[in-house]
Write a protein that holds these residues in place. Structure first.
Motif, PDB file in Angstrom:
ATOM      1  N   VAL A  87       0.840  -1.206   0.000  1.00 31.28           N
ATOM      2  CA  VAL A  87       0.000   0.000   0.000  1.00 31.28           C
ATOM      3  C   VAL A  87       0.875   1.256   0.000  1.00 31.28           C
ATOM      4  N   LEU A  88       1.924   1.268   0.798  1.00 32.35           N
ATOM      5  CA  LEU A  88       2.755   2.469   0.852  1.00 32.35           C
ATOM      6  C   LEU A  88       3.525   2.679  -0.452  1.00 32.35           C
ATOM      7  N   HIS A  89       3.663   1.594  -1.244  1.00 34.01           N
ATOM      8  CA  HIS A  89       4.244   1.744  -2.592  1.00 34.01           C
ATOM      9  C   HIS A  89       3.155   1.846  -3.668  1.00 34.01           C
ATOM     10  N   TYR A  90       1.951   2.230  -3.286  1.00 36.33           N
ATOM     11  CA  TYR A  90       0.845   2.469  -4.227  1.00 36.33           C
ATOM     12  C   TYR A  90       0.359   1.195  -4.908  1.00 36.33           C
ATOM     13  N   ARG A  91       0.666   0.005  -4.360  1.00 33.76           N
ATOM     14  CA  ARG A  91       0.242  -1.236  -5.000  1.00 33.76           C
ATOM     15  C   ARG A  91      -0.863  -1.905  -4.178  1.00 33.76           C
ATOM     16  N   VAL A  92      -1.989  -1.200  -4.093  1.00 30.42           N
ATOM     17  CA  VAL A  92      -3.131  -1.734  -3.354  1.00 30.42           C
ATOM     18  C   VAL A  92      -3.562  -3.069  -3.961  1.00 30.42           C
ATOM     19  N   ASP A  93      -3.357  -3.213  -5.275  1.00 30.35           N
ATOM     20  CA  ASP A  93      -3.758  -4.450  -5.956  1.00 30.35           C
ATOM     21  C   ASP A  93      -2.999  -5.674  -5.413  1.00 30.35           C
ATOM     22  N   LEU A  94      -1.821  -5.464  -4.861  1.00 28.49           N
ATOM     23  CA  LEU A  94      -1.027  -6.604  -4.370  1.00 28.49           C
ATOM     24  C   LEU A  94      -1.191  -6.819  -2.864  1.00 28.49           C
ATOM     25  N   ALA A  95      -1.937  -5.955  -2.207  1.00 27.29           N
ATOM     26  CA  ALA A  95      -2.017  -6.031  -0.743  1.00 27.29           C
ATOM     27  C   ALA A  95      -2.943  -7.158  -0.286  1.00 27.29           C
ATOM     28  N   ARG A  96      -2.565  -7.788   0.825  1.00 22.57           N
ATOM     29  CA  ARG A  96      -3.400  -8.796   1.487  1.00 22.57           C
ATOM     30  C   ARG A  96      -3.781  -8.244   2.849  1.00 22.57           C
ATOM     31  N   PHE A  97      -5.071  -8.056   3.067  1.00 21.80           N
ATOM     32  CA  PHE A  97      -5.520  -7.517   4.350  1.00 21.80           C
ATOM     33  C   PHE A  97      -6.071  -8.650   5.196  1.00 21.80           C
ATOM     34  N   ASP A  98      -5.519  -8.770   6.389  1.00 22.81           N
ATOM     35  CA  ASP A  98      -5.867  -9.893   7.239  1.00 22.81           C
ATOM     36  C   ASP A  98      -5.861  -9.372   8.677  1.00 22.81           C
ATOM     37  N   ASP A  99      -7.034  -9.401   9.327  1.00 21.87           N
ATOM     38  CA  ASP A  99      -7.156  -8.839  10.679  1.00 21.87           C
ATOM     39  C   ASP A  99      -6.211  -9.526  11.660  1.00 21.87           C
ATOM     40  N   GLU A 100      -6.028 -10.839  11.474  1.00 16.34           N
ATOM     41  CA  GLU A 100      -5.155 -11.570  12.406  1.00 16.34           C
ATOM     42  C   GLU A 100      -3.702 -11.109  12.232  1.00 16.34           C
ATOM     43  N   ALA A 101      -3.289 -10.833  10.996  1.00 17.19           N
ATOM     44  CA  ALA A 101      -1.924 -10.341  10.776  1.00 17.19           C
ATOM     45  C   ALA A 101      -1.743  -8.979  11.458  1.00 17.19           C
ATOM     46  N   PHE A 102      -2.780  -8.121  11.369  1.00 15.14           N
ATOM     47  CA  PHE A 102      -2.651  -6.823  12.048  1.00 15.14           C
ATOM     48  C   PHE A 102      -2.596  -7.003  13.564  1.00 15.14           C
ATOM     49  N   ALA A 103      -3.388  -7.925  14.083  1.00 13.06           N
ATOM     50  CA  ALA A 103      -3.364  -8.170  15.539  1.00 13.06           C
ATOM     51  C   ALA A 103      -1.967  -8.605  15.973  1.00 13.06           C
ATOM     52  N   GLN A 104      -1.328  -9.412  15.148  1.00  6.96           N
ATOM     53  CA  GLN A 104       0.032  -9.873  15.462  1.00  6.96           C
ATOM     54  C   GLN A 104       1.033  -8.700  15.380  1.00  6.96           C
ATOM     55  N   TYR A 105       0.837  -7.854  14.397  1.00  8.02           N
ATOM     56  CA  TYR A 105       1.679  -6.655  14.236  1.00  8.02           C
ATOM     57  C   TYR A 105       1.548  -5.773  15.490  1.00  8.02           C
ATOM     58  N   ASP A 106       0.323  -5.588  15.929  1.00  9.45           N
ATOM     59  CA  ASP A 106       0.029  -4.804  17.121  1.00  9.45           C
ATOM     60  C   ASP A 106       0.723  -5.437  18.343  1.00  9.45           C
ATOM     61  N   ARG A 107       0.604  -6.762  18.471  1.00  6.79           N
ATOM     62  CA  ARG A 107       1.213  -7.445  19.631  1.00  6.79           C
ATOM     63  C   ARG A 107       2.737  -7.332  19.613  1.00  6.79           C
ATOM     64  N   VAL A 108       3.329  -7.436  18.428  1.00  4.30           N
ATOM     65  CA  VAL A 108       4.797  -7.352  18.366  1.00  4.30           C
ATOM     66  C   VAL A 108       5.255  -5.925  18.685  1.00  4.30           C
ATOM     67  N   ASN A 109       4.545  -4.916  18.169  1.00  5.53           N
ATOM     68  CA  ASN A 109       4.894  -3.539  18.541  1.00  5.53           C
ATOM     69  C   ASN A 109       4.790  -3.360  20.059  1.00  5.53           C
ATOM     70  N   ALA A 110       3.761  -3.949  20.662  1.00 10.54           N
ATOM     71  CA  ALA A 110       3.596  -3.845  22.127  1.00 10.54           C
ATOM     72  C   ALA A 110       4.732  -4.580  22.843  1.00 10.54           C
ATOM     73  N   ARG A 111       5.153  -5.723  22.293  1.00 11.52           N
ATOM     74  CA  ARG A 111       6.240  -6.472  22.945  1.00 11.52           C
ATOM     75  C   ARG A 111       7.553  -5.695  22.865  1.00 11.52           C
ATOM     76  N   PHE A 112       7.805  -5.057  21.705  1.00 12.22           N
ATOM     77  CA  PHE A 112       9.005  -4.213  21.602  1.00 12.22           C
ATOM     78  C   PHE A 112       8.989  -3.179  22.749  1.00 12.22           C
ATOM     79  N   ALA A 113       7.841  -2.535  22.946  1.00 12.86           N
ATOM     80  CA  ALA A 113       7.761  -1.486  23.981  1.00 12.86           C
ATOM     81  C   ALA A 113       7.932  -2.082  25.374  1.00 12.86           C
ATOM     82  N   ARG A 114       7.312  -3.230  25.608  1.00 11.12           N
ATOM     83  CA  ARG A 114       7.362  -3.849  26.939  1.00 11.12           C
ATOM     84  C   ARG A 114       8.797  -4.217  27.309  1.00 11.12           C
TER      85      ARG A 114
END
Ligand code: ADQ
Length: 455
Positions: A87-114
C-alpha cells in the motif's frame, strides 16, 4: 548530550564488520552520543520467552529480541510486507488484508515497547525506524515513556486516497501522532501525510510542518537519507582489485555497459526496465554487440506470493531478450540473481556508461546516489532515475523518466548512450555536489537536531 536509543526491525550484527548504508550511519549516530540499538535478533523461536540478548560495540549496546514463528508470519510477512509495503508503494492491488496479521503486528509492537521500557533512562532520545514499528510510539507512551521520540519512514507515504485503502489507516495514523517528529524521505511524502491528517482527521496545520491532530502536536517533515560518498568513491576507484570486474572490463572494451542493481521487488520496475532495454536493441541493429545490460537483482521476501510471481516474470523477459538477440560473441542481458558486496557494486557502477534506476515507486533509492559517487570524475557515466523515486527530488540533473512509459525509458537510454562528454560532465558535477553535501551524516544529524528541537 542525551543517550540515543535506536529501534528498528533488524539491527546491524553486533561485532560484525558493517556493510555500509544504514548500519554505518546509525553506528556513527550511536557512537557519538553513546546509546542502545534495540531490534529483532533475526531468530525465530517456537514460543516467546520475553528474553533479550545483550551485546556491546565500542560505544553502545545492542538489545535483541527473538520473534516467534507466529510473529514472523503475522507481523513480518503478513502485515509489514504483504499489507503495509504494497500500500505504501501504491500497490493496493497486491495487498493482502488480514485482521489476524494486524493483531500480530500490534502485539509485536507492544512487545518491543514492553521489553524496551525497562532499559530506558529519563534523558534518552528515541528514534524508531520504518514501517514495521509504526505503533511503537503509542506503545511507549502507554508504558509511561515521556521523552523525545521520533519515527523515520524509509519508504514512501502515499497520497491519502491510497493510504485510506488500509483497513487500519486511522489506528496507524493516531499511533504515529504519539511521536514528536515523523520524518519522511521527501517533501512530497511529508505533504501527503499532513494532507491525510487534515482530510481524514480534521488536523490543523501550524507552521513548519507542525500539525495539531488527535489532541496532540507532532511535526511531519522531510529528511532525505544520504550515503557515505567518500567510501563509495574509494571502493569504485579500486575496481581493478576484483578479478571478475577486470575480466568484465576487458570483455566490454569500448562497448557501453548499462547497469541496474536492486533487490528483486515489484516496486523496482524490473519488467518494465528490461522491456525498455529489449526495445532499444530491437529497434537499432547498430547497437548490437555494442551495448549490454548487467542487472543484479537478488531475490528477497520469497515467502510472500507476489515476489515469487515477479521472479518468474523477470526470468522470462531476460531469457527472451537474450534468445531473440544474443550472438556467439554477445550476450545483451546479464541478469544475476545474487547479492554482491558493496565494494564490488561500486566498481561495477564505475565501469558503467549508464546507471538505470527506474523503480515504479521508491522511498529514496540509494543505488542512484551510490552510482553518482562511484563515477570517474574525468569520464562520468549518466544516471537515469525515475520520477517516482525519492532520489529524483534531489537529483534534478539526472535524466528523469516515467518508469511506466517504456518508450520514454528506451529514448532516455538512447540519449544517455549518445550524450557528449561535456553534458555528461556538467550533469555529473551538479549531482556530485548534492550527493556529497547531503550525505548520510547530514541526514542523521539533521533528523536528531530536529527531534531534540521539538522539546
Ligand atoms: P531498499 O528498498 O533496499 O531500501 P535501496 O535504497 O536502493 O533500496 O538500497 C539499499 C541498499 O542496499 C543500497 O546501499 C544498495 O547498494 C544495497 N543493494 C541494493 N541492491 C543490492 C544488491 N543486489 N546486492 C547488494 N546490495 C544491494 C529501503 C527503501 C529505499 C530507501 C532505503 C534507505 O525501500 O527507498 O532508499 O531503504 O532509506
Amino acid at each position: 548530550m542525551s543517550r540515543l536509543v535506536v529501534v528498528s526491525n533488524r539491527t546491524a550484527t553486533p561485532g560484525a564488520p558493517r556493510s555500509g548504508g544504514l548500519a554505518t550511519a546509525l553506528h556513527d549516530a550511536l557512537a557519538e552520543s553513546g546509546g542502545l540499538w534495540f531490534g529483532w535478533s533475526g531468530q525465530t523461536v517456537e514460543a516467546s520467552d520475553e528474553k533479550l540478548a545483550h551485546a556491546a560495540e565500542d560505544d553502545y549496546a545492542f538489545a535483541l529480541l527473538d520473534l516467534t514463528e507466529a510473529d514472523y508470519e503475522g507481523y513480518y510477512l503478513g502485515y509489514s510486507n504483504a499489507a503495509l509495503w504494497p500500500v505504501l508503494h501504491y500497490r493496493v492491488d497486491l495487498a493482502r488484508f488480514d485482521d489476524e496479521a494486524f493483531a500480530q503486528y500490534d502485539r509485536v509492537n507492544a512487545r518491543f515497547a514492553r521489553l524496551l521500557a525497562p532499559l530506558m533512562r529519563d534523558d534518552d532520545t528515541v528514534w524508531v525506524h520504518d514501517y514495521h514499528l509504526m505503533l511503537l510510539g503509542r506503545e511507549l507512551r502507554a508504558a509511561g515513556w515521556r521523552g523525545p521520540t521520533g519515527f523515520f519512514l524509509h519508504i514512501p507515504f502515499p497520497s491519502p486516497e491510497v493510504f485510506t485503502a488500509l483497513p487500519q489507516h486511522a489506528e496507524i495514523a493516531e499511533a504515529l501522532a504519539a511521536f514528536d517528529l515523523v520524518g519522511f524521505q521527501t517533501a512530497h511524502d511529508a505533504e501527503n501525510f499532513r494532507r491525510y491528517l487534515a482530510e481524514q482527521h480534521a488536523a490543523t496545520p501550524l507552521a513548519d510542518g507542525v500539525v495539531h491532530a488527535f489532541g496532540t502536536v507532532l511535526r511531519a517533515a522531510a529528511f532525505p537519507i544520504g550515503i557515505d560518498p567518500d567510501s563509495v568513491s574509494a571502493a569504485a576507484a579500486d575496481w581493478r582489485s576484483h578479478p571478475d570486474l577486470a575480466r568484465l572490463a576487458r570483455g566490454i572494451g569500448e562497448d557501453a555497459l548499462v547497469v541496474g542493481v536492486d533487490r528483486l521487488d515489484y516496486s523496482k520496475g524490473l519488467p518494465q526496465r528490461l522491456e525498455a532495454f529489449g526495445q532499444l536493441i530491437a529497434a537499432d541493429a547498430a547497437l548490437h554487440a555494442r551495448v549490454s545490460l548487467v542487472q543484479i537483482a537478488p531475490p528477497s521476501r520469497t515467502e510472500v506470493e507476489a515476489y515469487a510471481d515477479l521472479r518468474e516474470q523477470v526470468d522470462r523477459i531476460a531469457g527472451r531478450i537474450n534468445s531473440d538477440h544474443a550472438d556467439l560473441g554477445w550476450i545483451p542481458v546479464r541478469y544475476i540473481a545474487r547479492e554482491y558486496p558493496r565494494d564490488k557494486l561500486a566498481g561495477l557502477y564505475r565501469l558503467a556508461r549508464v546507471g538505470l534506476v527506474t523503480p515504479l515507486r521508491d522511498g529514496m533509492n540509494l543505488v542512484a546516489k551510490e552510482f553518482v559517487a562511484a563515477q570517474d570524475p574525468g569520464d562520468p557515466g549518466v544516471l537515469i532515475v525515475s520520477e517516482p523515486a525519492g532520489a529524483a527530488e534531489q537529483l534534478e540533473e539526472a535524466v528523469q523518466v516515467n518508469p511506466y512509459d517504456i518508450a520514454a525509458v528506451t529514448d532516455a537510454l538512447r540519449s544517455a548512450l549518445e550524450m557528449p562528454h561535456g553534458e555528461r560532465s556538467a550533469r555529473w558535477q551538479a549531482l556530485r555536489a548534492r550527493v556529497w553535501r547531503e550525505d548520510v551524516g547530514w541526514w542523521w544529524r539533521g533528523y536528531l537536531d530536529a527531534l531534540r528541537a521539538t522539546r
